[in-house]
Scaffold this motif. Structure first.
Motif, PDB file in Angstrom:
ATOM      1  N   TYR A  60       0.830  -1.201   0.000  1.00 53.38           N
ATOM      2  CA  TYR A  60       0.000   0.000   0.000  1.00 53.38           C
ATOM      3  C   TYR A  60       0.871   1.260   0.000  1.00 53.38           C
ATOM      4  CZ  TYR A  60      -2.784   3.876   1.512  1.00 53.38           C
ATOM      5  OH  TYR A  60      -3.344   5.128   1.591  1.00 53.38           O
ATOM      6  N   LEU A  61       1.857   1.322   0.908  1.00 55.16           N
ATOM      7  CA  LEU A  61       2.717   2.509   1.004  1.00 55.16           C
ATOM      8  C   LEU A  61       3.466   2.754  -0.311  1.00 55.16           C
ATOM      9  CD1 LEU A  61       4.279   2.133   4.582  1.00 55.16           C
ATOM     10  CD2 LEU A  61       2.460   3.693   3.887  1.00 55.16           C
ATOM     11  N   ALA A  62       3.871   1.674  -0.957  1.00 56.60           N
ATOM     12  CA  ALA A  62       4.641   1.805  -2.199  1.00 56.60           C
ATOM     13  C   ALA A  62       3.758   2.149  -3.393  1.00 56.60           C
ATOM     14  CB  ALA A  62       5.397   0.514  -2.471  1.00 56.60           C
ATOM     15  N   ASN A  86       8.291  -2.567  17.395  1.00 57.38           N
ATOM     16  CA  ASN A  86       7.403  -2.531  16.231  1.00 57.38           C
ATOM     17  C   ASN A  86       7.064  -1.101  15.812  1.00 57.38           C
ATOM     18  OD1 ASN A  86       7.039  -5.286  15.598  1.00 57.38           O
ATOM     19  ND2 ASN A  86       5.663  -5.525  17.341  1.00 57.38           N
ATOM     20  N   ASP A  87       6.888  -0.227  16.808  1.00 59.96           N
ATOM     21  CA  ASP A  87       6.601   1.185  16.510  1.00 59.96           C
ATOM     22  C   ASP A  87       7.776   1.822  15.769  1.00 59.96           C
ATOM     23  OD1 ASP A  87       4.075   1.269  17.841  1.00 59.96           O
ATOM     24  OD2 ASP A  87       5.101   1.431  19.763  1.00 59.96           O
ATOM     25  N   LYS A  88       8.985   1.537  16.265  1.00 66.14           N
ATOM     26  CA  LYS A  88      10.190   2.114  15.646  1.00 66.14           C
ATOM     27  C   LYS A  88      10.355   1.597  14.224  1.00 66.14           C
ATOM     28  CE  LYS A  88      12.430   2.387  20.124  1.00 66.14           C
ATOM     29  NZ  LYS A  88      13.391   1.795  21.029  1.00 66.14           N
ATOM     30  N   LEU A  89      10.081   0.304  14.057  1.00 70.43           N
ATOM     31  CA  LEU A  89      10.170  -0.326  12.749  1.00 70.43           C
ATOM     32  C   LEU A  89       9.196   0.339  11.769  1.00 70.43           C
ATOM     33  CD1 LEU A  89      11.859  -2.869  11.878  1.00 70.43           C
ATOM     34  CD2 LEU A  89       9.731  -4.167  12.064  1.00 70.43           C
ATOM     35  N   MET A  90       7.962   0.522  12.237  1.00 71.50           N
ATOM     36  CA  MET A  90       6.925   1.134  11.391  1.00 71.50           C
ATOM     37  C   MET A  90       7.293   2.581  11.059  1.00 71.50           C
ATOM     38  SD  MET A  90       4.118   0.142  10.008  1.00 71.50           S
ATOM     39  CE  MET A  90       3.044   0.992   8.885  1.00 71.50           C
ATOM     40  N   ASN A  93      10.293   3.936  10.874  1.00 73.33           N
ATOM     41  CA  ASN A  93      11.388   3.931   9.899  1.00 73.33           C
ATOM     42  C   ASN A  93      10.911   3.505   8.519  1.00 73.33           C
ATOM     43  OD1 ASN A  93      13.286   4.814  11.773  1.00 73.33           O
ATOM     44  ND2 ASN A  93      13.714   2.741  12.473  1.00 73.33           N
ATOM     45  N   TRP A  94      10.012   2.547   8.507  1.00 74.08           N
ATOM     46  CA  TRP A  94       9.440   2.025   7.277  1.00 74.08           C
ATOM     47  C   TRP A  94       8.699   3.111   6.507  1.00 74.08           C
ATOM     48  CZ3 TRP A  94       5.459  -2.552   7.470  1.00 74.08           C
ATOM     49  CH2 TRP A  94       5.695  -3.416   6.396  1.00 74.08           C
TER      50      TRP A  94
END
Length: 195
Positions: A99-101, A122-126, A128-129
């Motif tokens: 979706y983001l892409a 998970n928050d940090k991962l999201m 950064n993502w």
């Protein structure tokens, strides 16, 4: 901005083709049980158009809500706590990534983080993502009504340092009870819908 009309228009599963349109989209991402449905309902002035649940991980699809026939709220699957298999979690991750892409009209990603706690892995991962996909997330610090007013600034600082984001990243504390923060979020959206 006043939300006069809101309807669930499209639900996309793992293999669904994302809808094509030229209306602006505002996406909502966050850990399961962070209050995503509560926030979306609060913004739409609806009780339960977005389904809230005490059972984390209820949103397993990407839900497109058409607002005022002008733009979309996009509810992304919750991550983290959900008692689902790793393969299922991986599928959700791929869905969000796709979706983001692929969205050509996505304006802002609102990343919801519980104001009571330091952001988790998970928050940090999201975070950064979202940044890696070319977006600067707006952080919504949910569950504001669960802390004392005197703790707010300290907790916002904790979120900022936990995510490693600078002062240029907007953090909006939000209360599902009093709707504090609602006007600020809608005003921000208004800038994109009516530039």
């Amino acid at each position: 901005m006043i939300v006069k009309q809101a309807e669930l228009e499209t639900v996309c599963g793992v293999t669904s083709i994302l809808p094509e349109h030229d209306a602006p989209e505002f996406a909502f991402a966050g850990k399961s049980n962070v209050g995503k449905s509560t926030l979306i309902n609060g913004l739409m002035n609806r009780k339960n158009l977005a389904r809230t649940s005490s059972q984390p991980g209820k949103t397993q699809t990407i839900n497109f809500y058409r607002i005022n026939q002008e733009f979309y709220f996009v509810d992304l699957p919750g991550y983290g706590y959900a008692k689902v298999s790793e393969t299922e979690k991986a599928k959700w991750g791929k869905m969000i990534e796709r979706y983001l892409a692929q969205s050509e009209t996505l304006k802002v990603v609102f990343l919801l983080i519980d104001i009571r706690h330091e952001p988790g892995a998970n928050d940090k991962l999201m975070y950064n993502w979202v940044c890696e996909n070319g977006f600067k997330p707006v952080i919504i610090a949910t569950k504001l009504d669960k802390i004392k007013r005197s703790q707010k600034d300290k907790q916002v600082k904790l979120i900022r340092s936990g995510l490693g984001c600078g002062n240029d990243v907007t953090i909006i504390p939000y209360s599902g009870l009093s709707k504090q923060g609602r006007d600020e979020i809608l005003a921000l959206m208004d800038e994109y819908v009516n530039p």
